[in-house]
Design an enzyme around this catalytic site. Sequence first.
Site, PDB file in Angstrom:
ATOM      1  N   LYS A  68      13.757  36.429 -33.748  1.00 16.04           N
ATOM      2  CA  LYS A  68      15.160  36.755 -34.039  1.00 16.04           C
ATOM      3  C   LYS A  68      15.307  37.977 -34.950  1.00 16.04           C
ATOM      4  O   LYS A  68      16.235  38.762 -34.783  1.00 16.04           O
ATOM      5  CB  LYS A  68      15.866  35.544 -34.657  1.00 16.04           C
ATOM      6  CG  LYS A  68      16.060  34.411 -33.654  1.00 16.04           C
ATOM      7  CD  LYS A  68      16.820  33.250 -34.261  1.00 16.04           C
ATOM      8  CE  LYS A  68      16.842  32.068 -33.312  1.00 16.04           C
ATOM      9  NZ  LYS A  68      17.524  30.908 -33.864  1.00 16.04           N
TER      10      LYS A  68
ATOM     11  N   GLY B 286      20.711  18.446 -33.743  1.00 17.69           N
ATOM     12  CA  GLY B 286      21.187  19.765 -33.336  1.00 17.69           C
ATOM     13  C   GLY B 286      21.298  19.998 -31.838  1.00 17.69           C
ATOM     14  O   GLY B 286      21.428  21.156 -31.426  1.00 17.69           O
TER      15      GLY B 286
ATOM     16  N   ASP C 150      24.191  31.199 -33.270  1.00 15.50           N
ATOM     17  CA  ASP C 150      23.768  29.913 -33.845  1.00 15.50           C
ATOM     18  C   ASP C 150      24.852  29.296 -34.732  1.00 15.50           C
ATOM     19  O   ASP C 150      25.141  28.102 -34.639  1.00 15.50           O
ATOM     20  CB  ASP C 150      22.490  30.086 -34.676  1.00 15.50           C
ATOM     21  CG  ASP C 150      21.248  30.226 -33.813  1.00 15.50           C
ATOM     22  OD1 ASP C 150      21.277  29.786 -32.643  1.00 15.50           O
ATOM     23  OD2 ASP C 150      20.252  30.775 -34.304  1.00 15.50           O
TER      24      ASP C 150
END
Length: 277
Positions: free
Chosen positions: A68, A242, A105
Amino acid sequence: MTLIDHYAVFGHPIKHSKSPRIHRLFAEQTGQALEYTAQDVPAEQFQRAVTTFFAEGGKGLNCTVPLKELAWSYADHKTERAQQSKAVNTLALQADGSLLGDNTDGIGLVTDLIANHGLDLSEIRILILGAGGASRGIILPLLKQAPQTLVIANRTVDKAVNLAAEFHNKGSITGCGFDDLNNRQFDLILNATSASLSGQLPPLPAGLLATGGHCYDLAYGNEPTAFVRWGLENHAAKSLDGLGMLVEQAAEAFFIWRGIRPQTQPVIELLDAERKP
Ligand code: NDP
């Protein structure tokens, strides 16, 4: 050149990624013709892999651990939330040939909390455990919900303090160590450490979760994570993992690429049902 639009997720490891499944379900549901593949790309091969992908006609990429930050550096320009989080999980080819970097996210988490689970984040006390890449990505979207306080607690205390300082002009935010959590209470505790992945838990004092409060582990698995179990043991009104965030961040990426919002609920329900014994 591929005839249908090609998207992919890069990461290392990538074998267990649910992203290809999720995006194929979105494509089916919305009638979009596209292919979405997963590619194992270690950090040292990122530059070459991403250049090749777009040179061969790829339209968009998701990047996951450990890529990322590299994707953030690679993007030609970035959204505000990506700029601030210093991490990019979505690259989108623009009409002029440039690459836009975004981080979906945080909005994925906030959508799961609010739209899917009915939480109101305004004026509440939020604690984030962990100060790594995931934590960095969720801070700004959480602060935009105007919580009363946002505290980041981390094993390496300096990282929490420095991370909080980066966002000091965006809301009420402080950083501390786990020892500083004694005698404090929170309405929502988010686990953004990777401890769950090895079945571990940060040291959390009794009484940390306020009555009626909620727990949310950014990690997910086929079994309840150690932190989800901690939440249940500490009488959380909801103790969630999650999976919803994963599907919601994917839906946001799909929207960036295709301009269409897929319905997430059927996909969450399907993936959830598949992990039940
Ligand atoms: P990083 O490696 O960047 O950060 C890891 C964090 O966990 C650090 O703060 C580290 O503390 C802390 N940590 C690790 N082990 C322990 C331990 N035993 N006790 C206490 N703290 C510990 O990871 P990410 O931020 O990228 O990911 C964190 C989690 O979020 C992962 O479980 C990941 O799967 C999940 N995630 C889920 C998403 C979703 O869509 N559902 C999206 C993104 C992430 P220190 O700084 O002291 O080393």
